[in-house]
Design a protein around this motif. Sequence first.
Motif, PDB file in Angstrom:
ATOM      1  N   THR A  22     -34.561  15.178 -36.522  1.00  0.00           N
ATOM      2  CA  THR A  22     -33.612  14.718 -35.828  1.00  0.00           C
ATOM      3  C   THR A  22     -33.394  13.274 -35.844  1.00  0.00           C
ATOM      4  N   ASP A  23     -32.141  12.921 -35.639  1.00  0.00           N
ATOM      5  CA  ASP A  23     -31.841  11.385 -35.189  1.00  0.00           C
ATOM      6  C   ASP A  23     -31.466  11.157 -33.825  1.00  0.00           C
ATOM      7  N   GLY A  24     -32.005  12.248 -33.008  1.00  0.00           N
ATOM      8  CA  GLY A  24     -31.694  12.052 -31.638  1.00  0.00           C
ATOM      9  C   GLY A  24     -29.990  12.406 -31.420  1.00  0.00           C
ATOM     10  N   GLU A  25     -29.408  12.919 -32.097  1.00  0.00           N
ATOM     11  CA  GLU A  25     -28.179  13.231 -31.788  1.00  0.00           C
ATOM     12  C   GLU A  25     -27.959  14.712 -32.650  1.00  0.00           C
ATOM     13  N   THR A  26     -28.221  14.903 -33.702  1.00  0.00           N
ATOM     14  CA  THR A  26     -28.002  16.149 -34.262  1.00  0.00           C
ATOM     15  C   THR A  26     -29.546  16.844 -34.767  1.00  0.00           C
ATOM     16  N   ILE A  27     -29.892  17.936 -34.842  1.00  0.00           N
ATOM     17  CA  ILE A  27     -31.113  18.512 -35.070  1.00  0.00           C
ATOM     18  C   ILE A  27     -30.814  19.044 -36.811  1.00  0.00           C
ATOM     19  N   GLU A  28     -31.603  18.434 -37.593  1.00  0.00           N
ATOM     20  CA  GLU A  28     -31.435  18.411 -38.956  1.00  0.00           C
ATOM     21  C   GLU A  28     -32.216  19.868 -39.337  1.00  0.00           C
ATOM     22  N   ALA A  29     -33.633  19.924 -38.924  1.00  0.00           N
ATOM     23  CA  ALA A  29     -34.592  21.245 -39.012  1.00  0.00           C
ATOM     24  C   ALA A  29     -35.545  21.333 -38.083  1.00  0.00           C
ATOM     25  N   PHE A  30     -35.860  22.698 -37.768  1.00  0.00           N
ATOM     26  CA  PHE A  30     -37.266  22.716 -36.802  1.00  0.00           C
ATOM     27  C   PHE A  30     -38.249  22.985 -37.842  1.00  0.00           C
ATOM     28  N   LEU A 338     -36.030  13.667 -27.425  1.00  0.00           N
ATOM     29  CA  LEU A 338     -35.932  12.456 -26.342  1.00  0.00           C
ATOM     30  C   LEU A 338     -36.731  11.231 -27.012  1.00  0.00           C
ATOM     31  N   ALA A 339     -37.697  11.622 -27.611  1.00  0.00           N
ATOM     32  CA  ALA A 339     -38.577  10.242 -28.415  1.00  0.00           C
ATOM     33  C   ALA A 339     -37.662   9.776 -29.334  1.00  0.00           C
ATOM     34  N   ALA A 340     -36.887  10.510 -30.070  1.00  0.00           N
ATOM     35  CA  ALA A 340     -35.925  10.045 -31.228  1.00  0.00           C
ATOM     36  C   ALA A 340     -34.884   9.219 -30.361  1.00  0.00           C
ATOM     37  N   ARG A 341     -34.363   9.670 -29.393  1.00  0.00           N
ATOM     38  CA  ARG A 341     -33.295   9.045 -28.599  1.00  0.00           C
ATOM     39  C   ARG A 341     -33.908   7.644 -28.157  1.00  0.00           C
ATOM     40  N   ARG A 344     -33.912   5.001 -30.818  1.00  0.00           N
ATOM     41  CA  ARG A 344     -32.600   4.765 -31.236  1.00  0.00           C
ATOM     42  C   ARG A 344     -31.845   4.118 -30.132  1.00  0.00           C
ATOM     43  N   ASP A 345     -32.408   3.840 -28.933  1.00  0.00           N
ATOM     44  CA  ASP A 345     -31.911   3.232 -27.928  1.00  0.00           C
ATOM     45  C   ASP A 345     -30.601   3.861 -27.327  1.00  0.00           C
ATOM     46  N   LEU A 346     -30.886   5.437 -27.217  1.00  0.00           N
ATOM     47  CA  LEU A 346     -29.647   5.956 -26.561  1.00  0.00           C
ATOM     48  C   LEU A 346     -30.141   6.556 -25.518  1.00  0.00           C
ATOM     49  N   PRO A 347     -29.225   6.853 -24.510  1.00  0.00           N
ATOM     50  CA  PRO A 347     -29.504   7.381 -23.072  1.00  0.00           C
ATOM     51  C   PRO A 347     -30.089   8.807 -23.125  1.00  0.00           C
ATOM     52  N   ILE A 348     -31.028   8.921 -22.137  1.00  0.00           N
ATOM     53  CA  ILE A 348     -31.714  10.423 -21.894  1.00  0.00           C
ATOM     54  C   ILE A 348     -31.372  10.874 -20.820  1.00  0.00           C
ATOM     55  N   SER A 349     -30.789  10.322 -19.726  1.00  0.00           N
ATOM     56  CA  SER A 349     -30.353  10.774 -18.419  1.00  0.00           C
ATOM     57  C   SER A 349     -29.122  10.391 -18.039  1.00  0.00           C
ATOM     58  N   PHE A 350     -28.490  11.147 -17.200  1.00  0.00           N
ATOM     59  CA  PHE A 350     -27.097  11.114 -16.910  1.00  0.00           C
ATOM     60  C   PHE A 350     -27.048  11.318 -15.411  1.00  0.00           C
ATOM     61  N   PRO A 351     -25.727  10.502 -14.987  1.00  0.00           N
ATOM     62  CA  PRO A 351     -25.598  10.707 -13.511  1.00  0.00           C
ATOM     63  C   PRO A 351     -25.411  12.107 -13.043  1.00  0.00           C
ATOM     64  N   LYS A 352     -25.091  13.176 -13.674  1.00  0.00           N
ATOM     65  CA  LYS A 352     -24.944  14.807 -13.075  1.00  0.00           C
ATOM     66  C   LYS A 352     -26.137  15.310 -13.565  1.00  0.00           C
ATOM     67  N   GLY A 355     -28.841  12.052 -11.269  1.00  0.00           N
ATOM     68  CA  GLY A 355     -28.217  11.243 -10.181  1.00  0.00           C
ATOM     69  C   GLY A 355     -28.483   9.848 -10.647  1.00  0.00           C
ATOM     70  N   ALA A 356     -28.835   9.472 -11.637  1.00  0.00           N
ATOM     71  CA  ALA A 356     -28.918   7.842 -12.172  1.00  0.00           C
ATOM     72  C   ALA A 356     -27.430   7.477 -11.954  1.00  0.00           C
ATOM     73  N   PRO A 357     -27.420   6.084 -11.676  1.00  0.00           N
ATOM     74  CA  PRO A 357     -26.186   5.431 -11.266  1.00  0.00           C
ATOM     75  C   PRO A 357     -25.175   5.480 -12.713  1.00  0.00           C
ATOM     76  N   SER A 358     -25.687   5.548 -13.918  1.00  0.00           N
ATOM     77  CA  SER A 358     -25.109   5.455 -15.155  1.00  0.00           C
ATOM     78  C   SER A 358     -25.825   6.247 -16.139  1.00  0.00           C
ATOM     79  N   PRO A 359     -25.438   6.539 -17.320  1.00  0.00           N
ATOM     80  CA  PRO A 359     -26.241   6.972 -18.483  1.00  0.00           C
ATOM     81  C   PRO A 359     -27.524   5.975 -18.564  1.00  0.00           C
ATOM     82  N   MET A 360     -28.645   6.590 -18.495  1.00  0.00           N
ATOM     83  CA  MET A 360     -29.930   5.725 -18.615  1.00  0.00           C
ATOM     84  C   MET A 360     -30.592   5.963 -20.095  1.00  0.00           C
TER      85      MET A 360
END
Length: 375
Positions: A22-30, A338-341, A344-352, A355-360
Amino acid sequence: MRVLGFMTGTSLDAVDMAVLETDGETIEAFGPAGERKLSEPVRKLVLAATEAARGWERNSPEPGVFAEAAAAIAREHFEAADAFLADNDLAWSDIDLIGMHGQTVLHERPRDGQVGRTVQLGDAAWLADQTGVPVAFDFRSADVAAGGEGAPLAPIYHLARARASDMSPPLAVLNVGGVANVTLWPGVGELVAFDTGPGNGMIDLLVQARGAGRFDDKGNYASVGLVDEGLLRALLAHPYFDAAPPKSLDRYDFSLEPLEELKLEDAAATLVAFTAEAVKLGFQKLETSPATVIVCGGGRHNPEIMKALRERLKAQVLTAEDVDWRGDSIEAEAFAYLAARTARDLPISFPKTTGAPSPMKGGRIVRPAVPHQER
């Protein structure tokens, strides 16, 4: 990246492992997935660390057992994965990154303006040096420090997994582990996620406290018990169920004390109903109702829990296997993702979801002193 994800849940059952490409966005293979049961010495050490954590006051020194448990957990991960990779014709040099959740021994949600606390034990630096592979870890702390719940973290992976299966919203993924949590993909707007209430945790603790085993295997005790409706109503009166999501729980947030007068079978049946009713209450707080609910985690192996969910939810309730997912490996897959994210410096948690104030962004990466390619 080819990522090996680890998960050890609060049931203290096993080290779960799964490989994703994975690149942390799509899953290429399991890749392969598997588990190794926790050894009894490590399990006892984790229980001791958990007990110490429950009495650990803020701003006081960390309990000494934490370091001992963290080292033992890392060794357990390494030994489990070393055999797992060999069994699947893989070597550590085939792995680009490791995602290690670690063992949760404390999780306190924010209250009264005070940030929460969360502790996951595991010596990531030792694991990196032992394997020669970078290790992503400490996925929850940044979210908690920012005022978020720090849980659940799997929702962004649940979305990726659903999309990889060409599924459509509105869809919910219900993980019934020690605590139960739900991810809703409403179709429009952000993911919504929260802990609904107890999962298997209270039932496991009940059975263990009565000297009747580690868990209610196949719901055998609950299947012949009667639900105490008055006690069930009392359990559901807990203020947690009135709180708006996102929200999170610790396995020990509910006491077994009210069940002490019930025989084991009736207590187990009442706790099954408690788990399912808490999910129902949680779904009533959603703006969009899911058409389908996919159940993963150990709770799906309990026929009484699955029966109770199907009776209470106004949705098609399926197990992970019904949709060709690996139900015992979803969380391990999630922490590979999540490790891949994190890499790649991508957010892993979100306000909804927390409850984080912004994508974290979250997680840290420790690199081995001597990478594989230099060995």
